[in-house]
Design a protein around this motif. Sequence first.
Motif, PDB file in Angstrom:
ATOM      1  N   SER A   4       0.913  -1.061   0.113  1.00  0.00           N
ATOM      2  CA  SER A   4       0.075  -0.030   0.107  1.00  0.00           C
ATOM      3  C   SER A   4       0.906   1.111  -0.016  1.00  0.00           C
ATOM      4  CB  SER A   4      -1.034   0.154   1.371  1.00  0.00           C
ATOM      5  OG  SER A   4      -2.042  -0.954   1.329  1.00  0.00           O
ATOM      6  N   TYR A   5       2.043   1.343   0.872  1.00  0.00           N
ATOM      7  CA  TYR A   5       2.812   2.211   0.892  1.00  0.00           C
ATOM      8  C   TYR A   5       3.452   2.441  -0.588  1.00  0.00           C
ATOM      9  CZ  TYR A   5       6.010   5.560   3.113  1.00  0.00           C
ATOM     10  OH  TYR A   5       6.934   6.735   3.554  1.00  0.00           O
ATOM     11  N   MET A   6       4.034   1.273  -1.146  1.00  0.00           N
ATOM     12  CA  MET A   6       4.567   1.477  -2.491  1.00  0.00           C
ATOM     13  C   MET A   6       3.902   1.844  -3.508  1.00  0.00           C
ATOM     14  SD  MET A   6       6.419  -2.497  -2.276  1.00  0.00           S
ATOM     15  CE  MET A   6       6.930  -2.413  -4.347  1.00  0.00           C
ATOM     16  N   ASN A   7       2.449   1.463  -3.379  1.00  0.00           N
ATOM     17  CA  ASN A   7       1.380   2.189  -4.248  1.00  0.00           C
ATOM     18  C   ASN A   7       1.240   3.475  -4.475  1.00  0.00           C
ATOM     19  OD1 ASN A   7      -0.775   1.339  -6.339  1.00  0.00           O
ATOM     20  ND2 ASN A   7      -2.011   2.410  -4.703  1.00  0.00           N
ATOM     21  N   LYS A   8       1.182   4.076  -3.087  1.00  0.00           N
ATOM     22  CA  LYS A   8       1.177   5.523  -3.017  1.00  0.00           C
ATOM     23  C   LYS A   8       2.381   6.407  -3.439  1.00  0.00           C
ATOM     24  CE  LYS A   8      -1.814   8.436  -1.495  1.00  0.00           C
ATOM     25  NZ  LYS A   8      -3.199   8.896  -2.740  1.00  0.00           N
ATOM     26  N   VAL A   9       3.760   5.799  -3.123  1.00  0.00           N
ATOM     27  CA  VAL A   9       4.699   6.501  -3.850  1.00  0.00           C
ATOM     28  C   VAL A   9       4.693   6.518  -5.325  1.00  0.00           C
ATOM     29  CG1 VAL A   9       7.479   5.742  -3.885  1.00  0.00           C
ATOM     30  CG2 VAL A   9       6.233   5.724  -1.628  1.00  0.00           C
ATOM     31  N   LEU A  10       4.489   5.343  -5.910  1.00  0.00           N
ATOM     32  CA  LEU A  10       4.413   5.082  -7.282  1.00  0.00           C
ATOM     33  C   LEU A  10       3.274   5.995  -7.860  1.00  0.00           C
ATOM     34  CD1 LEU A  10       5.220   1.264  -7.754  1.00  0.00           C
ATOM     35  CD2 LEU A  10       6.702   3.176  -8.429  1.00  0.00           C
ATOM     36  N   VAL A  53       3.744   8.717   9.420  1.00  0.00           N
ATOM     37  CA  VAL A  53       4.402   7.302   9.337  1.00  0.00           C
ATOM     38  C   VAL A  53       4.402   6.058  10.465  1.00  0.00           C
ATOM     39  CG1 VAL A  53       6.586   6.074   8.692  1.00  0.00           C
ATOM     40  CG2 VAL A  53       5.722   7.947   7.503  1.00  0.00           C
ATOM     41  N   GLN A  54       4.414   6.644  11.560  1.00  0.00           N
ATOM     42  CA  GLN A  54       4.582   6.190  12.793  1.00  0.00           C
ATOM     43  C   GLN A  54       3.034   5.602  13.187  1.00  0.00           C
ATOM     44  OE1 GLN A  54       5.616   8.244  16.349  1.00  0.00           O
ATOM     45  NE2 GLN A  54       5.713   6.414  17.690  1.00  0.00           N
ATOM     46  N   SER A  55       2.025   6.336  12.713  1.00  0.00           N
ATOM     47  CA  SER A  55       0.498   5.822  13.260  1.00  0.00           C
ATOM     48  C   SER A  55      -0.016   4.644  11.910  1.00  0.00           C
ATOM     49  CB  SER A  55      -0.446   6.768  13.315  1.00  0.00           C
ATOM     50  OG  SER A  55      -0.563   7.682  12.097  1.00  0.00           O
ATOM     51  N   THR A  56       0.456   4.906  11.005  1.00  0.00           N
ATOM     52  CA  THR A  56      -0.229   4.196   9.702  1.00  0.00           C
ATOM     53  C   THR A  56       0.650   3.443   8.773  1.00  0.00           C
ATOM     54  OG1 THR A  56      -0.326   5.753   8.145  1.00  0.00           O
ATOM     55  CG2 THR A  56      -2.142   6.050   9.669  1.00  0.00           C
ATOM     56  N   LEU A  57       1.965   3.977   8.660  1.00  0.00           N
ATOM     57  CA  LEU A  57       2.768   3.319   7.884  1.00  0.00           C
ATOM     58  C   LEU A  57       2.261   3.176   6.562  1.00  0.00           C
ATOM     59  CD1 LEU A  57       4.648   0.719  10.456  1.00  0.00           C
ATOM     60  CD2 LEU A  57       5.349   3.173   9.909  1.00  0.00           C
ATOM     61  N   GLU A  58       1.476   3.942   5.886  1.00  0.00           N
ATOM     62  CA  GLU A  58       0.623   3.557   4.532  1.00  0.00           C
ATOM     63  C   GLU A  58       0.930   4.611   3.541  1.00  0.00           C
ATOM     64  OE1 GLU A  58      -0.264   1.029   3.563  1.00  0.00           O
ATOM     65  OE2 GLU A  58       0.083  -0.068   5.289  1.00  0.00           O
ATOM     66  N   ILE A  59       1.399   5.927   3.938  1.00  0.00           N
ATOM     67  CA  ILE A  59       1.624   7.108   3.054  1.00  0.00           C
ATOM     68  C   ILE A  59       3.012   7.361   2.857  1.00  0.00           C
ATOM     69  CG2 ILE A  59       0.593   9.448   2.814  1.00  0.00           C
ATOM     70  CD1 ILE A  59      -1.522   7.445   2.696  1.00  0.00           C
TER      71      ILE A  59
END
Length: 345
Positions: free
Chosen positions: A274-280, A331-337
Amino acid sequence: MCAHEIALAKRAQVWYNLLMKYRLNLPASFAVPCDIADAHLKLARELELKVLLWLLRHDGTRELGELAAWLGKPEADLQAAAQYWVNKGVLTMRNAQCVMRNDEVVPQAPAIDLPPARPTQQQILTRTAEDTNLRALFAEADKLLGRTMGYDGQCALLMLHDHHGLPCEVITMLLHYAKQVGKTATAYVEAVGKDWAQRGIATLEQADEQIEQLKANMGLWHALKARTGIAAPRPTDKQHAMLRKWASDWKFGLDMIAAAYDEAAERTGKVSFSYMNKVLENWHAAGIATPEQAAAAQAKFTQSRQAKPKQSKQAMQSAGFAPSYDIDAFVQSTLEIPVWEGGKS
């Protein structure tokens, strides 16, 4: 024009040719709502269409038992077929009878997304007895599995065809691919089949394109595993969808996907698709196509923050460099964005 639109145009041309060749010569007629042909002709089964035509012809004044006797079918099957139209909002029950819904008399009920009713074993037997294509599909499935399918497998294939509208030949192609990759579980075939149906995959050519895409995804997955050390033997269905989007829609190669993996690992300490998807997604929106461009943009953003540490967050956002949230806290709370939403380098 996409392949699906071409297929629809060809079908329209066939009907046009038929209408030019044949003339309707009917002494009497009755109205059929346009929505039946537009939205349900592909999905409704033969018995469901027969029930609806019977009710339309007699304006809901005749018993389904009469139709059952005339067709030689169990009345319970006709009641189940009528329930399809009730679930779709076409019919309503009044005094234990199915009648056409009339919004002036019967208020429109709120839309409820009900799961489709699973067919009974008897209904499966009836459908295979009346449809040679379904019999061939079931026989091919038994051959590929090396055993006779149970109820769950038969139910899944029948619903892919009758409810989701996948042609038998397309389902057969899916079964061959599932056998080839060793994923013949009913859940996998059903999940891929539903995805194809939702995206309008209706021809052998379109199915072949999807299979080639799935193979490409697996090749990309194995390359990413070798590059990053991912342990999972194969991607999940959700990860398959992400890989297709990254490679086919956004045109990212292995280098960029691996760079997004590194970014996610550095920020989260784990594999986060999910994090990779947001980065891309951010890189795609910013027109960044190479790891060098991504590194340059990140360096520019970092330099800007160091040079103007007291610059307001709103001003930095308007300049296209600052993220719209507290990076460390988020990042600390969700690690997703992702940590950066920067502009073009």
